[in-house]
Design a protein around this motif. Structure first.
Motif, mmCIF file in Angstrom:
data_model
loop_
_atom_site.group_PDB
_atom_site.id
_atom_site.type_symbol
_atom_site.label_atom_id
_atom_site.label_comp_id
_atom_site.label_asym_id
_atom_site.label_seq_id
_atom_site.Cartn_x
_atom_site.Cartn_y
_atom_site.Cartn_z
ATOM 1 N N GLU A 153 2.332 -4.476 11.826
ATOM 2 C CA GLU A 153 3.456 -4.130 12.724
ATOM 3 C C GLU A 153 4.919 -3.867 11.902
ATOM 4 O O GLU A 153 5.805 -3.469 12.506
ATOM 5 N N GLY A 154 4.818 -3.760 10.651
ATOM 6 C CA GLY A 154 5.785 -3.189 9.660
ATOM 7 C C GLY A 154 6.455 -4.279 9.267
ATOM 8 O O GLY A 154 7.902 -4.056 8.470
ATOM 9 N N HIS A 155 6.421 -5.555 9.503
ATOM 10 C CA HIS A 155 7.213 -6.769 9.218
ATOM 11 C C HIS A 155 7.171 -7.021 7.636
ATOM 12 O O HIS A 155 8.402 -7.509 7.106
ATOM 13 N N PHE A 156 6.008 -6.770 6.992
ATOM 14 C CA PHE A 156 5.916 -6.968 5.613
ATOM 15 C C PHE A 156 6.870 -6.117 4.889
ATOM 16 O O PHE A 156 7.566 -6.566 3.947
ATOM 17 N N SER A 157 6.566 -4.654 5.218
ATOM 18 C CA SER A 157 7.440 -3.891 4.264
ATOM 19 C C SER A 157 9.072 -4.066 4.622
ATOM 20 O O SER A 157 9.752 -4.078 3.601
ATOM 21 N N ARG A 158 9.435 -4.473 5.620
ATOM 22 C CA ARG A 158 10.808 -4.757 5.923
ATOM 23 C C ARG A 158 11.310 -6.111 5.125
ATOM 24 O O ARG A 158 12.330 -6.277 4.768
ATOM 25 N N ASP B 281 -1.393 -8.200 -10.955
ATOM 26 C CA ASP B 281 0.020 -7.657 -10.160
ATOM 27 C C ASP B 281 0.860 -8.639 -9.433
ATOM 28 O O ASP B 281 0.915 -8.427 -8.340
ATOM 29 N N TYR B 282 1.175 -9.560 -10.143
ATOM 30 C CA TYR B 282 1.671 -11.056 -9.204
ATOM 31 C C TYR B 282 2.734 -10.689 -8.377
ATOM 32 O O TYR B 282 3.230 -11.388 -7.587
ATOM 33 N N ASP B 283 4.091 -9.659 -9.061
ATOM 34 C CA ASP B 283 5.260 -9.547 -8.296
ATOM 35 C C ASP B 283 5.792 -8.122 -8.670
ATOM 36 O O ASP B 283 6.864 -7.939 -8.514
ATOM 37 N N SER B 284 4.791 -7.140 -8.450
ATOM 38 C CA SER B 284 5.268 -5.886 -8.692
ATOM 39 C C SER B 284 6.067 -5.450 -7.540
ATOM 40 O O SER B 284 6.883 -4.151 -7.588
ATOM 41 N N GLU B 285 6.135 -5.994 -6.346
ATOM 42 C CA GLU B 285 6.996 -5.540 -5.166
ATOM 43 C C GLU B 285 8.539 -5.635 -5.553
ATOM 44 O O GLU B 285 9.234 -4.980 -5.295
ATOM 45 N N TYR B 286 8.858 -6.570 -6.709
ATOM 46 C CA TYR B 286 10.200 -6.733 -6.809
ATOM 47 C C TYR B 286 10.602 -6.028 -8.171
ATOM 48 O O TYR B 286 10.822 -6.527 -9.386
ATOM 49 N N ARG B 287 10.727 -4.483 -7.862
ATOM 50 C CA ARG B 287 11.345 -3.801 -9.005
ATOM 51 C C ARG B 287 12.503 -3.045 -8.378
ATOM 52 O O ARG B 287 12.700 -2.619 -7.312
ATOM 53 N N PRO C 130 -9.645 -6.212 9.510
ATOM 54 C CA PRO C 130 -8.645 -5.702 9.648
ATOM 55 C C PRO C 130 -7.588 -5.830 8.555
ATOM 56 O O PRO C 130 -6.949 -5.026 8.463
ATOM 57 N N LEU C 131 -7.584 -6.967 8.160
ATOM 58 C CA LEU C 131 -6.690 -7.548 6.978
ATOM 59 C C LEU C 131 -7.093 -6.458 5.746
ATOM 60 O O LEU C 131 -6.234 -6.078 5.127
ATOM 61 N N ARG C 132 -8.295 -6.154 5.553
ATOM 62 C CA ARG C 132 -8.580 -5.456 4.215
ATOM 63 C C ARG C 132 -8.074 -4.112 4.467
ATOM 64 O O ARG C 132 -7.970 -3.359 3.447
ATOM 65 N N ARG C 133 -8.533 -3.276 5.726
ATOM 66 C CA ARG C 133 -8.056 -2.247 6.117
ATOM 67 C C ARG C 133 -6.374 -2.073 5.736
ATOM 68 O O ARG C 133 -6.119 -1.039 5.021
ATOM 69 N N ALA C 134 -5.755 -2.798 6.264
ATOM 70 C CA ALA C 134 -4.357 -3.089 6.124
ATOM 71 C C ALA C 134 -3.865 -3.133 4.711
ATOM 72 O O ALA C 134 -3.218 -2.328 4.148
ATOM 73 N N LEU C 135 -4.530 -3.956 4.023
ATOM 74 C CA LEU C 135 -4.386 -3.911 2.472
ATOM 75 C C LEU C 135 -4.593 -2.656 1.598
ATOM 76 O O LEU C 135 -3.853 -2.299 0.808
ATOM 77 N N ASP D 122 -4.697 0.303 2.732
ATOM 78 C CA ASP D 122 -3.577 1.355 2.773
ATOM 79 C C ASP D 122 -2.553 0.782 2.429
ATOM 80 O O ASP D 122 -1.584 1.871 1.847
ATOM 81 N N TYR D 123 -2.072 -0.345 2.424
ATOM 82 C CA TYR D 123 -0.832 -0.551 1.738
ATOM 83 C C TYR D 123 -0.683 -0.582 0.095
ATOM 84 O O TYR D 123 0.287 0.297 -0.528
ATOM 85 N N LEU D 124 -1.958 -0.861 -0.462
ATOM 86 C CA LEU D 124 -2.211 -0.913 -2.141
ATOM 87 C C LEU D 124 -2.235 0.800 -2.283
ATOM 88 O O LEU D 124 -1.564 1.309 -3.404
ATOM 89 N N ALA D 125 -2.751 1.563 -1.510
ATOM 90 C CA ALA D 125 -2.796 3.092 -1.782
ATOM 91 C C ALA D 125 -1.548 3.683 -1.717
ATOM 92 O O ALA D 125 -1.118 4.706 -2.748
ATOM 93 N N THR D 126 -0.655 3.378 -0.795
ATOM 94 C CA THR D 126 0.563 4.050 -0.702
ATOM 95 C C THR D 126 1.785 3.326 -1.557
ATOM 96 O O THR D 126 2.735 4.221 -2.335
ATOM 97 N N SER D 127 1.709 2.159 -2.018
ATOM 98 C CA SER D 127 2.760 1.396 -2.586
ATOM 99 C C SER D 127 2.566 1.261 -3.939
ATOM 100 O O SER D 127 3.353 1.180 -5.091
ATOM 101 N N ARG D 128 1.099 1.236 -4.395
ATOM 102 C CA ARG D 128 0.686 0.855 -5.894
ATOM 103 C C ARG D 128 -0.344 1.604 -6.384
ATOM 104 O O ARG D 128 -0.413 1.843 -7.497
#
Length: 501
Positions: free
Chosen positions: A393-398, A315-321, A186-191, A193-199
């Motif tokens: 549950e959306g906590h990571f994105s927030r 891609d160690y800190d790409s979230e912080y743009r 389930p974590l690999r599935r969540a990742l 989805d996240y990597l496809a949409t955000s990266r």
């Protein structure tokens, strides 16, 4: 009328301490030595109350931090003791007078004895680690301006604790049993989805391995793809910890210069056209913070395809743009790109979580699962399940959005403070991405000397030259801001200014 009780005045007087401002030894070290000598010689007898750090600093015309540094060292070594609400005193039992515990006699090896036999890999790792400690060890104890650390104060600890408790209550039997070495599905599935949409990463959950951070990712890549002596392109300047992992694997490192467009692919091909692997940080190059240009991204992928080589994308800190959306990953630019992509939660959540991910091409999945099985089999199962809930549950994105705002504010404060307090000594400007800034020193100023002076003042500011291999150039200090509270940013800049002036 009752008589007033006379207060016991401190016995230490500044006139008994001699410091040499022209000496190369830092002032805090000179003060430490002077105090220790006075204590050992009996000029400051056991039980003597010392001046407060503020009072001694005023008498000696020193910064309070210099005095505090000397006191702290003497306290840790047992020469001084602190009494809450009373002050600091010379210890009644000094370290030199404390009887040493009885130990079994130790046989001293003869000079002709050979060193213990270790492998070439062990020797290489030991040498690389010694160099790392010598270069960076002196500047990593302080919070300002420590590199690579997220804001621990902003970590959602209560929320994480509730998710942790809920998972344990619901599925402790599963957690205590062996898991898939590839990682919690389930974590690999969540990742995925996240990597496809955000990266823009092209992968399914079957291509993802959960690993213990990006260091294990590069270690697995080295085990699977490299033979001893294989050439590997590394960025210069670049991430020296990853380079140490590659050296330990027996790789031959090819230092490739980095400019304002990132890794110079044309120069890399001239240096070593038949390299087996290229390691890059294309979204936010470490430590310069530049972005690999689109033209060079395509050239790098074409070289890998043409040479039957691979690209390791960290891609160690790409979230912080802080300007626009995060850039698309190199891995997703073309179908079937010969790229292994890694990311980590150490920079987003906390380094102690020790969780990251490695995305590998489909034809390499089974081999990497085998390598992970023979490495340490799996990452912590409970943390994987809690992280799954945190993401789905959306906590990571927030959390990422909050941290992006917080870090942008801290970066702006750091730039403002440096420009006000260090004008003429450090040239600094904002960056579009990352968790640290480069403070450029005046031409001709040695950044290692500047880093040593900063460390003596309790400031962590690694020199840019520590990350350089073959290249040279203007000196700079790396100033991390993400983990530093805003009040400490201002204080840290003032202390750095005192050290450099």
């Amino acid at each position: 009328m009752p008589r007033k009780r006379a207060s016991k005045k401190p016995a230490l007087m500044a006139t008994s301490l001699v410091l040499d401002a022209s000496s190369q030894a830092p002032l805090h070290r000179q003060l430490y030595e002077a105090l220790r000598t006075s204590i050992v010689a009996g000029r400051l007898p056991p039980g003597t109350r010392l001046l407060s750090t503020r009072a001694l600093a005023e008498q000696l015309d020193l910064s309070r931090n210099t005095v505090m540094s000397a006191y702290t060292q003497l306290l840790s070594e047992g020469y001084l003791v602190g009494q809450l609400g009373s002050g600091t005193y010379v210890a009644k039992e000094l370290p030199e007078r404390t009887p040493a515990p009885r130990r079994a006699p130790i046989r001293t090896p003869s000079k002709s004895a050979s060193p213990p036999p270790i492998s070439k890999r062990g020797s290489t790792m030991a040498a690389a680690h010694a160099g790392l400690r010598a270069t960076l060890g002196m500047v990593q104890a302080s919070m300002a301006f420590r590199l690579g650390m997220p804001s621990v104060d902003a970590f959602p600890s209560e929320l994480w604790g509730r998710l942790h408790h809920r998972r344990w209550q619901r599925s402790w039997r599963d957690v205590l049993s062996h898991q898939d070495p590839q990682g919690y599905l389930p974590l690999r599935r969540a990742l995925a989805d996240y990597l496809a949409t955000s990266r823009g990463v092209r992968c399914g959950p079957e291509q993802i391995l959960i690993v213990n951070g990006s260091q294990q990712a590069i270690s697995l890549v080295a085990q699977v793809l490299l033979d001893p002596g294989d050439a590997v392109w590394v960025e210069d300047p670049g991430y020296i910890v990853a380079q140490g992992v590659l050296k330990a694997a027996g790789a031959s490192l090819v230092q490739v210069p980095v400019d304002e467009e990132g890794l110079n692919v044309e120069a890399a091909i001239q240096l070593s056209p038949n390299a087996r692997l290229a390691t890059v940080t294309p979204s936010s190059q470490f430590p310069l913070g530049v972005t690999l240009s689109h033209q060079r991204r395509l050239a790098l992928l074409q070289w890998a395809e043409r040479s039957n080589a691979w690209v390791f994308e960290d891609d160690y800190d790409s979230e912080y743009r802080y300007v626009g959306r995060p850039l698309a990953a190199l891995q997703g630019l073309t179908p079937d790109a010969r790229v292994l992509y890694t990311g980590t939660f150490s920079k987003v959540l906390t380094p102690n979580l020790r969780l990251g991910y490695l995305v590998v091409p489909e034809e390499l999945v089974d081999t990497f699962i085998a390598a992970r099985t023979f490495s340490d089999f799996q990452s912590a199962p409970l943390e994987q399940t809690v992280l799954t809930d945190f993401i789905t549950e959306g906590h990571f994105s927030r959390h990422v959005r909050r941290m992006r705002t917080l870090y942008a504010e801290k970066q702006a404060l750091l730039v403002e403070e440096v420009r006000r307090e260090l004008a003429g000594l450090i040239d600094i400007g904002p960056a579009d991405t990352g968790m640290h800034l480069l403070g450029w020193l005046p031409p001709g100023m040695d950044d290692r000397t500047a880093a040593e002076r900063a460390a003596a003042a309790g400031i962590s500011a690694p020199p840019l030259s520590a990350y350089r291999g073959q290249t040279s150039g203007r000196g700079a200090l790396l100033l991390g801001y993400a983990a530093v509270p805003e009040r400490d940013i201002s204080e840290g800049v003032r202390r750095l200014a005192q050290a450099l002036r």
